[in-house]
Design a protein around this motif. Structure first.
Motif, PDB file in Angstrom:
ATOM      1  N   UNK A  80     -63.630   0.004  -8.893  1.00  0.00           N
ATOM      2  CA  UNK A  80     -63.109  -1.001  -9.339  1.00  0.00           C
ATOM      3  C   UNK A  80     -62.180  -1.838  -8.513  1.00  0.00           C
ATOM      4  N   UNK A  81     -61.079  -1.066  -7.731  1.00  0.00           N
ATOM      5  CA  UNK A  81     -60.243  -1.495  -7.028  1.00  0.00           C
ATOM      6  C   UNK A  81     -60.968  -2.502  -5.637  1.00  0.00           C
ATOM      7  N   UNK A  82     -61.948  -1.733  -5.026  1.00  0.00           N
ATOM      8  CA  UNK A  82     -62.840  -2.155  -3.958  1.00  0.00           C
ATOM      9  C   UNK A  82     -63.585  -3.559  -4.261  1.00  0.00           C
ATOM     10  N   UNK A  83     -63.922  -3.659  -5.708  1.00  0.00           N
ATOM     11  CA  UNK A  83     -64.759  -4.708  -6.183  1.00  0.00           C
ATOM     12  C   UNK A  83     -63.696  -5.863  -6.269  1.00  0.00           C
ATOM     13  N   UNK A 113     -53.119   0.940  -8.115  1.00  0.00           N
ATOM     14  CA  UNK A 113     -54.233   1.276  -6.604  1.00  0.00           C
ATOM     15  C   UNK A 113     -54.170  -0.035  -5.977  1.00  0.00           C
ATOM     16  N   UNK A 114     -54.039  -1.190  -6.594  1.00  0.00           N
ATOM     17  CA  UNK A 114     -54.086  -2.666  -6.083  1.00  0.00           C
ATOM     18  C   UNK A 114     -52.850  -2.911  -5.187  1.00  0.00           C
ATOM     19  N   UNK A 115     -51.692  -1.890  -5.487  1.00  0.00           N
ATOM     20  CA  UNK A 115     -50.440  -2.185  -4.624  1.00  0.00           C
ATOM     21  C   UNK A 115     -50.127  -0.841  -3.854  1.00  0.00           C
ATOM     22  N   UNK A 116     -50.877   0.255  -4.004  1.00  0.00           N
ATOM     23  CA  UNK A 116     -50.654   1.548  -3.115  1.00  0.00           C
ATOM     24  C   UNK A 116     -51.772   2.012  -2.264  1.00  0.00           C
ATOM     25  N   UNK A 118     -54.216   4.116   0.032  1.00  0.00           N
ATOM     26  CA  UNK A 118     -55.199   5.313  -0.342  1.00  0.00           C
ATOM     27  C   UNK A 118     -56.132   5.567  -1.404  1.00  0.00           C
ATOM     28  N   UNK A 119     -56.668   6.626  -1.890  1.00  0.00           N
ATOM     29  CA  UNK A 119     -57.526   6.722  -3.034  1.00  0.00           C
ATOM     30  C   UNK A 119     -56.723   7.180  -4.446  1.00  0.00           C
ATOM     31  N   UNK A 127     -44.988  11.249 -10.517  1.00  0.00           N
ATOM     32  CA  UNK A 127     -44.000  10.708  -9.682  1.00  0.00           C
ATOM     33  C   UNK A 127     -44.378  10.435  -8.078  1.00  0.00           C
ATOM     34  N   UNK A 128     -45.775  10.379  -7.943  1.00  0.00           N
ATOM     35  CA  UNK A 128     -46.206  10.242  -6.469  1.00  0.00           C
ATOM     36  C   UNK A 128     -46.492   8.815  -6.045  1.00  0.00           C
ATOM     37  N   UNK A 129     -46.241   7.706  -7.197  1.00  0.00           N
ATOM     38  CA  UNK A 129     -46.520   6.277  -6.913  1.00  0.00           C
ATOM     39  C   UNK A 129     -45.455   5.679  -6.054  1.00  0.00           C
ATOM     40  N   UNK A 130     -45.485   5.025  -4.979  1.00  0.00           N
ATOM     41  CA  UNK A 130     -44.362   4.371  -4.375  1.00  0.00           C
ATOM     42  C   UNK A 130     -44.154   3.118  -4.801  1.00  0.00           C
ATOM     43  N   UNK A 131     -45.256   2.119  -4.954  1.00  0.00           N
ATOM     44  CA  UNK A 131     -45.003   0.689  -5.135  1.00  0.00           C
ATOM     45  C   UNK A 131     -45.236   0.393  -6.737  1.00  0.00           C
TER      46      UNK A 131
END
Length: 360
Positions: A80-83, A113-116, A118-119, A127-131
């Motif tokens: 979905x993100x790629x699309x 995932x649109x702002x971070x 990787x996969x 708590x692995x998300x940075x942005x």
């Protein structure tokens, strides 16, 4: 002691017909004519003009109908993100999810995932998300999962079923319109509602319990009992009360956790693709040892609504398949610690989990 500073949904609209305000809610959030709003909608609404006619598409806005026949997967998020990136000129103004828990979890994950980089599988955990995620809105059309209020986006990845648990996961806006839940099948209504009921039982009997979790959990539990055991409610009242039970049930685990049923259900889902709501029910039906009062009431609800749970779902599994489910379940350490305590590994052995699965 360090107290966790949890985020919550910052804005919520509640009321029958409130989905009619979706365009007014979104308009101030548009970043530009080439920054679209992307609507991820459960494909059961494909061709349902009653719902889609209320959405005013402009500029590059898109509706993407998403299948929920299977539990949401990390690969589905990546696709979905790629699309969205390939078909868009600029980053979207926002992602709006309209559907049940699967759609809401996908929406939260896509917005992250649109702002971070990787996969999606890289962010399964705590708590692995940075942005910060882009603006995202949740519109539940089923009640019970609590996905509309939780800080997790539960996904099945190549190695595990585990949520993207982060401060950036919760929705910026939620619209709670109980009219959108009409037409749901009796079985779906029951299984999703039981997800809420089981949340509450696990939270209220867990070692993480505190006054914050208890107040929300008690409210949701009483609503569930009223909805599923009393005959006094009209259909509209039941829809509204279940929507609020879902919200409160989700809030009850913000400062606590779920427990044994969810841990074992994740194993079923990962190996067999069992949908979350029915998976919880299949598991919870065999957990008198851990939740005697909760299971007793659950069985009363099953009988009252003439629900027949699938039997023997693990009857033909091999030892290696049992091991896969057990690995997934044991990987959910916070759930076991909440359910049993810090010494949970002394009693929750691989043999114990296999015997539980074999009953299902």
């Amino acid at each position: 002691m360090n107290y966790k500073n949890f985020p919550m949904v910052s804005k919520v609209i509640f009321g029958r017909g409130s989905f009619n305000q979706v365009n007014d809610v979104l308009a101030p959030k548009r970043l530009g004519i080439h920054s679209p709003f992307i609507f991820l909608i459960d494909d059961v609404f494909k061709g349902n003009s009653w719902l889609t006619s209320r959405i005013s598409l402009a500029y590059d806005d898109r509706i993407i109908f998403v299948s929920t026949k299977e539990e949401p997967k990390t690969a589905q998020v990546d696709d979905l993100v790629e699309d969205i990136i390939l078909k868009g000129k600029e980053r979207p103004s926002g992602i709006i999810g309209i559907g049940g828990g699967s759609i809401l979890d996908l929406t939260k994950a896509v917005s992250i995932m649109l702002t971070n980089d990787g996969l999606a599988e890289d962010y399964q955990g705590w708590d692995l998300v940075k942005n910060p995620a882009i603006y995202h809105v949740g519109v539940p059309t089923l009640s019970g999962t609590g996905a509309e209020v939780s800080r997790t986006a539960v996904l099945t990845g190549p190695e595990k079923k585990l949520g993207i648990n982060s401060d950036f996961t919760p929705f910026d806006q939620v619209i709670l319109d109980s009219k959108l839940t009409r037409g749901v099948s009796k079985e779906q209504w029951f299984y999703t509602g039981m997800d809420c009921y089981i949340h509450c039982v696990e939270s209220l009997t867990g070692t993480y319990l505190n006054a914050f979790s208890q107040s929300y959990g008690n409210m949701a539990l009483e609503l569930c009992k009223e909805i599923f055991l009393d005959d006094k409610l009209s259909e509209e009242e039941a829809q509204e009360k279940l929507m609020m039970a879902s919200w409160h049930g989700g809030m009850s685990i913000v400062y606590s956790q779920v427990g044994v049923a969810h841990a074992l259900s994740y194993g079923l889902s990962y190996l067999l693709g069992t949908k979350h709501g029915i998976g919880n029910c299949i598991v919870f039906n065999h957990l008198e040892e851990f939740y005697p009062e909760g299971v007793k009431i659950f069985k009363e609800m099953l009988a009252k609504h003439h629900i027949s749970l699938p039997q023997g779902v693990c009857a033909h599994l091999s030892d290696s398949e049992f091991d896969i489910m057990i690995d997934v379940a044991l990987g959910l350490e916070p759930l076991w610690e909440n359910a049993i305590g810090i010494d949970w590994k002394k009693t929750i052995t691989r043999e114990k989990l296999k015997s539980l699965y074999q009953r299902m």
